[in-house]
Design a protein around this motif. Structure first.
Motif, PDB file in Angstrom:
ATOM      1  N   LEU A 160      56.263  43.701  47.440  1.00 55.99           N
ATOM      2  CA  LEU A 160      57.405  45.085  48.690  1.00 55.99           C
ATOM      3  C   LEU A 160      57.363  44.275  49.664  1.00 55.99           C
ATOM      4  CD1 LEU A 160      55.325  48.054  46.925  1.00 55.99           C
ATOM      5  CD2 LEU A 160      57.388  46.947  46.513  1.00 55.99           C
ATOM      6  N   ASN A 161      56.865  42.808  49.996  1.00 59.67           N
ATOM      7  CA  ASN A 161      56.883  42.344  51.197  1.00 59.67           C
ATOM      8  C   ASN A 161      56.293  43.378  52.588  1.00 59.67           C
ATOM      9  OD1 ASN A 161      58.997  40.796  51.006  1.00 59.67           O
ATOM     10  ND2 ASN A 161      60.070  41.880  51.217  1.00 59.67           N
ATOM     11  N   ILE A 162      54.928  43.939  51.517  1.00 63.66           N
ATOM     12  CA  ILE A 162      54.066  44.571  52.866  1.00 63.66           C
ATOM     13  C   ILE A 162      52.970  43.512  52.554  1.00 63.66           C
ATOM     14  CG2 ILE A 162      52.213  46.751  52.795  1.00 63.66           C
ATOM     15  CD1 ILE A 162      54.843  47.813  51.616  1.00 63.66           C
ATOM     16  N   GLY A 163      52.316  43.467  53.847  1.00 63.48           N
ATOM     17  CA  GLY A 163      50.310  42.235  53.705  1.00 63.48           C
ATOM     18  C   GLY A 163      51.179  41.589  53.807  1.00 63.48           C
ATOM     19  N   LEU A 164      50.140  40.525  53.530  1.00 66.33           N
ATOM     20  CA  LEU A 164      50.048  39.304  53.364  1.00 66.33           C
ATOM     21  C   LEU A 164      49.721  38.740  52.529  1.00 66.33           C
ATOM     22  CD1 LEU A 164      46.942  38.861  56.730  1.00 66.33           C
ATOM     23  CD2 LEU A 164      49.224  38.551  56.666  1.00 66.33           C
ATOM     24  N   GLY A 165      49.476  39.484  51.083  1.00 68.22           N
ATOM     25  CA  GLY A 165      49.593  38.418  49.845  1.00 68.22           C
ATOM     26  C   GLY A 165      47.996  38.475  49.091  1.00 68.22           C
ATOM     27  N   PRO A 166      47.576  38.337  47.856  1.00 71.28           N
ATOM     28  CA  PRO A 166      46.371  38.039  47.600  1.00 71.28           C
ATOM     29  C   PRO A 166      46.096  37.067  48.360  1.00 71.28           C
ATOM     30  CG  PRO A 166      48.538  37.611  45.602  1.00 71.28           C
ATOM     31  CD  PRO A 166      48.938  38.032  47.249  1.00 71.28           C
ATOM     32  N   SER A 167      44.885  36.226  48.196  1.00 66.49           N
ATOM     33  CA  SER A 167      43.757  35.657  48.874  1.00 66.49           C
ATOM     34  C   SER A 167      44.283  34.403  48.448  1.00 66.49           C
ATOM     35  CB  SER A 167      42.731  36.331  49.218  1.00 66.49           C
ATOM     36  OG  SER A 167      41.889  36.383  47.857  1.00 66.49           O
ATOM     37  N   LYS A 168      43.768  34.436  46.373  1.00 71.63           N
ATOM     38  CA  LYS A 168      44.041  33.605  45.258  1.00 71.63           C
ATOM     39  C   LYS A 168      45.566  33.662  44.769  1.00 71.63           C
ATOM     40  CE  LYS A 168      38.999  33.008  44.915  1.00 71.63           C
ATOM     41  NZ  LYS A 168      38.287  32.682  43.884  1.00 71.63           N
ATOM     42  N   ASP A 169      45.619  32.179  44.446  1.00 73.54           N
ATOM     43  CA  ASP A 169      47.289  32.269  43.339  1.00 73.54           C
ATOM     44  C   ASP A 169      46.430  33.637  42.238  1.00 73.54           C
ATOM     45  OD1 ASP A 169      49.031  32.590  41.830  1.00 73.54           O
ATOM     46  OD2 ASP A 169      48.728  30.528  41.707  1.00 73.54           O
ATOM     47  N   PRO A 170      47.446  34.892  41.869  1.00 70.97           N
ATOM     48  CA  PRO A 170      47.029  35.584  41.087  1.00 70.97           C
ATOM     49  C   PRO A 170      47.702  35.142  39.993  1.00 70.97           C
ATOM     50  CG  PRO A 170      48.996  36.020  42.017  1.00 70.97           C
ATOM     51  CD  PRO A 170      48.610  34.911  43.104  1.00 70.97           C
ATOM     52  N   ARG A 171      48.610  34.035  39.677  1.00 74.45           N
ATOM     53  CA  ARG A 171      49.059  33.263  38.768  1.00 74.45           C
ATOM     54  C   ARG A 171      47.944  32.411  38.152  1.00 74.45           C
ATOM     55  NH1 ARG A 171      52.292  33.523  42.516  1.00 74.45           N
ATOM     56  NH2 ARG A 171      54.682  33.931  42.148  1.00 74.45           N
ATOM     57  N   GLY A 172      46.596  32.065  38.545  1.00 78.08           N
ATOM     58  CA  GLY A 172      45.768  31.118  38.496  1.00 78.08           C
ATOM     59  C   GLY A 172      44.771  31.974  37.420  1.00 78.08           C
ATOM     60  N   ASN A 173      43.057  30.858  37.054  1.00 76.13           N
ATOM     61  CA  ASN A 173      42.377  31.801  36.692  1.00 76.13           C
ATOM     62  C   ASN A 173      40.882  31.572  36.396  1.00 76.13           C
ATOM     63  OD1 ASN A 173      41.441  31.178  33.645  1.00 76.13           O
ATOM     64  ND2 ASN A 173      41.968  33.093  33.408  1.00 76.13           N
ATOM     65  N   ASP A 174      39.823  31.949  36.996  1.00 77.46           N
ATOM     66  CA  ASP A 174      38.548  30.964  37.405  1.00 77.46           C
ATOM     67  C   ASP A 174      38.560  29.870  36.759  1.00 77.46           C
ATOM     68  OD1 ASP A 174      38.687  32.517  39.438  1.00 77.46           O
ATOM     69  OD2 ASP A 174      37.609  33.959  39.130  1.00 77.46           O
ATOM     70  N   ALA A 175      38.503  30.437  34.988  1.00 74.54           N
ATOM     71  CA  ALA A 175      38.132  29.532  34.184  1.00 74.54           C
ATOM     72  C   ALA A 175      39.132  28.193  34.521  1.00 74.54           C
ATOM     73  CB  ALA A 175      38.227  29.762  32.479  1.00 74.54           C
ATOM     74  N   GLU A 176      40.143  27.957  34.304  1.00 73.91           N
ATOM     75  CA  GLU A 176      41.069  27.372  34.338  1.00 73.91           C
ATOM     76  C   GLU A 176      40.670  26.430  35.680  1.00 73.91           C
ATOM     77  OE1 GLU A 176      42.900  26.101  32.753  1.00 73.91           O
ATOM     78  OE2 GLU A 176      43.281  27.296  30.722  1.00 73.91           O
ATOM     79  N   ASP A 177      39.859  26.612  36.740  1.00 78.20           N
ATOM     80  CA  ASP A 177      40.076  26.201  37.479  1.00 78.20           C
ATOM     81  C   ASP A 177      38.822  24.585  37.555  1.00 78.20           C
ATOM     82  OD1 ASP A 177      42.599  27.367  39.348  1.00 78.20           O
ATOM     83  OD2 ASP A 177      41.212  29.158  40.784  1.00 78.20           O
ATOM     84  N   ASP A 178      38.155  26.173  36.976  1.00 76.41           N
ATOM     85  CA  ASP A 178      36.897  25.116  37.037  1.00 76.41           C
ATOM     86  C   ASP A 178      37.186  23.997  35.802  1.00 76.41           C
ATOM     87  OD1 ASP A 178      35.013  27.399  37.748  1.00 76.41           O
ATOM     88  OD2 ASP A 178      34.537  27.779  36.525  1.00 76.41           O
ATOM     89  N   ILE A 179      37.904  24.135  34.851  1.00 78.12           N
ATOM     90  CA  ILE A 179      38.431  22.995  34.117  1.00 78.12           C
ATOM     91  C   ILE A 179      39.014  22.073  35.523  1.00 78.12           C
ATOM     92  CG2 ILE A 179      40.052  22.391  32.192  1.00 78.12           C
ATOM     93  CD1 ILE A 179      39.010  25.153  30.849  1.00 78.12           C
ATOM     94  N   GLU A 180      39.831  22.229  36.047  1.00 72.74           N
ATOM     95  CA  GLU A 180      40.937  21.511  37.208  1.00 72.74           C
ATOM     96  C   GLU A 180      40.103  20.799  37.686  1.00 72.74           C
ATOM     97  OE1 GLU A 180      44.109  21.280  39.981  1.00 72.74           O
ATOM     98  OE2 GLU A 180      43.425  22.889  39.150  1.00 72.74           O
ATOM     99  N   GLU A 181      38.922  21.350  38.323  1.00 77.56           N
ATOM    100  CA  GLU A 181      37.979  20.911  39.130  1.00 77.56           C
ATOM    101  C   GLU A 181      36.541  20.005  38.428  1.00 77.56           C
ATOM    102  OE1 GLU A 181      33.444  22.214  41.739  1.00 77.56           O
ATOM    103  OE2 GLU A 181      35.130  24.557  41.215  1.00 77.56           O
ATOM    104  N   TYR A 182      36.307  20.294  37.606  1.00 76.95           N
ATOM    105  CA  TYR A 182      35.575  19.266  36.473  1.00 76.95           C
ATOM    106  C   TYR A 182      36.336  18.106  36.097  1.00 76.95           C
ATOM    107  CZ  TYR A 182      32.730  17.554  32.133  1.00 76.95           C
ATOM    108  OH  TYR A 182      32.135  16.642  31.613  1.00 76.95           O
ATOM    109  N   ALA A 183      37.732  18.156  35.965  1.00 69.70           N
ATOM    110  CA  ALA A 183      38.234  17.122  34.941  1.00 69.70           C
ATOM    111  C   ALA A 183      38.518  15.940  37.121  1.00 69.70           C
ATOM    112  CB  ALA A 183      40.043  17.620  34.718  1.00 69.70           C
ATOM    113  N   ASN A 184      38.654  16.413  37.366  1.00 72.75           N
ATOM    114  CA  ASN A 184      38.686  16.026  39.095  1.00 72.75           C
ATOM    115  C   ASN A 184      37.167  14.964  39.576  1.00 72.75           C
ATOM    116  OD1 ASN A 184      41.691  16.606  39.486  1.00 72.75           O
ATOM    117  ND2 ASN A 184      40.911  18.629  40.874  1.00 72.75           N
ATOM    118  N   TRP A 185      35.928  15.621  39.011  1.00 66.53           N
ATOM    119  CA  TRP A 185      34.816  15.006  39.108  1.00 66.53           C
ATOM    120  C   TRP A 185      35.300  14.057  37.897  1.00 66.53           C
ATOM    121  CZ3 TRP A 185      31.120  15.665  35.934  1.00 66.53           C
ATOM    122  CH2 TRP A 185      30.014  14.832  35.999  1.00 66.53           C
ATOM    123  N   TYR A 186      35.530  13.884  37.224  1.00 66.19           N
ATOM    124  CA  TYR A 186      34.745  13.571  35.817  1.00 66.19           C
ATOM    125  C   TYR A 186      35.882  11.283  36.055  1.00 66.19           C
ATOM    126  CZ  TYR A 186      34.820  11.904  30.652  1.00 66.19           C
ATOM    127  OH  TYR A 186      34.229  11.146  29.534  1.00 66.19           O
TER     128      TYR A 186
END
Length: 218
Positions: A160-186
């Protein structure tokens, strides 16, 4: 659908292959929390009764009701409906046992009314795989917007164009973020380091990360 494609989706556009359940939208927040997959709305609320006894009261839907009440003070009304897969769903196939139905989609549609305008946000839950007779289960990808009430609130307000928006990507997922972080390290490891860790039974390739419990993790 790839995770990268999911992250580029617009919540205001209905994805292909899904529709809103025939039951339509509801603001019965207890019913919504019981029937739909909204993890942040399914919390348990503990209450102490005596020094010797504890009871657990389940105020199911309390978070949704609190959000709705807060938004109503801004003149915003919200309601919810189930998103179902157009091909695999119990409305059209009441006798289906759900076995071997690949990559079934579901989720939650949120109707937002504000100053005479109305829009629907589609929060889709994707899956990979299917339920099988041998106990196999699909892997679900629940968007962060359904797991975190602050992300949900900020996402609705942002629409509704109110506020600054969410602090994290609402489409994302913590588990997927962990996998991406792990893959980058691996992927920074040498071939020899990967082989040594494989011999020790620790740190699997990214494609296997999270599917079993390996070593110490990262």
């Amino acid at each position: 659908m790839s995770w990268e494609s999911i992250l580029k989706m617009d919540f205001t556009k209905k994805p292909q292959g899904v529709r809103i359940s025939e039951e339509g939208f509801s603001n019965d927040y207890k019913k919504v929390a019981n029937m739909l997959t909204i993890p942040f709305a399914s919390k348990s609320h503990r209450a102490d009764t005596t020094p010797y006894e504890r009871t657990y009261r389940y105020k199911v839907g309390k978070e949704l009701e609190d959000i709705a009440q807060a938004m109503s003070r801004l003149g915003i009304k919200i309601s919810f409906a189930e998103i179902i897969d157009e091909k695999y769903n119990l409305e059209d196939n009441p006798d289906s046992d759900g076995l071997y139905e690949e990559d079934v989609k579901g989720g939650v549609a949120t109707k937002v009314k504000y100053k005479g305008n109305e829009k629907i946000l589609y929060f889709v839950i994707y899956s990979e795989g299917s339920y099988t007779e041998t106990g196999g289960k699909p892997r679900f990808r629940i968007p962060r917007v359904l797991e975190d009430e602050e992300i949900f609130t900020d996402t609705v307000l942002e629409s509704l164009n109110i506020g600054l928006g969410p602090s994290k990507d609402p489409r994302g997922n913590d588990a997927e973020d962990d996998i991406e972080e792990y893959a980058n390290w691996y992927n920074t490891l040498s071939r020899r380091e990967k082989e040594e860790m494989a011999d020790e039974g620790e740190y699997p390739p990214p494609s296997m990360y999270g599917r079993e419990k390996y070593g110490r993790g990262i």
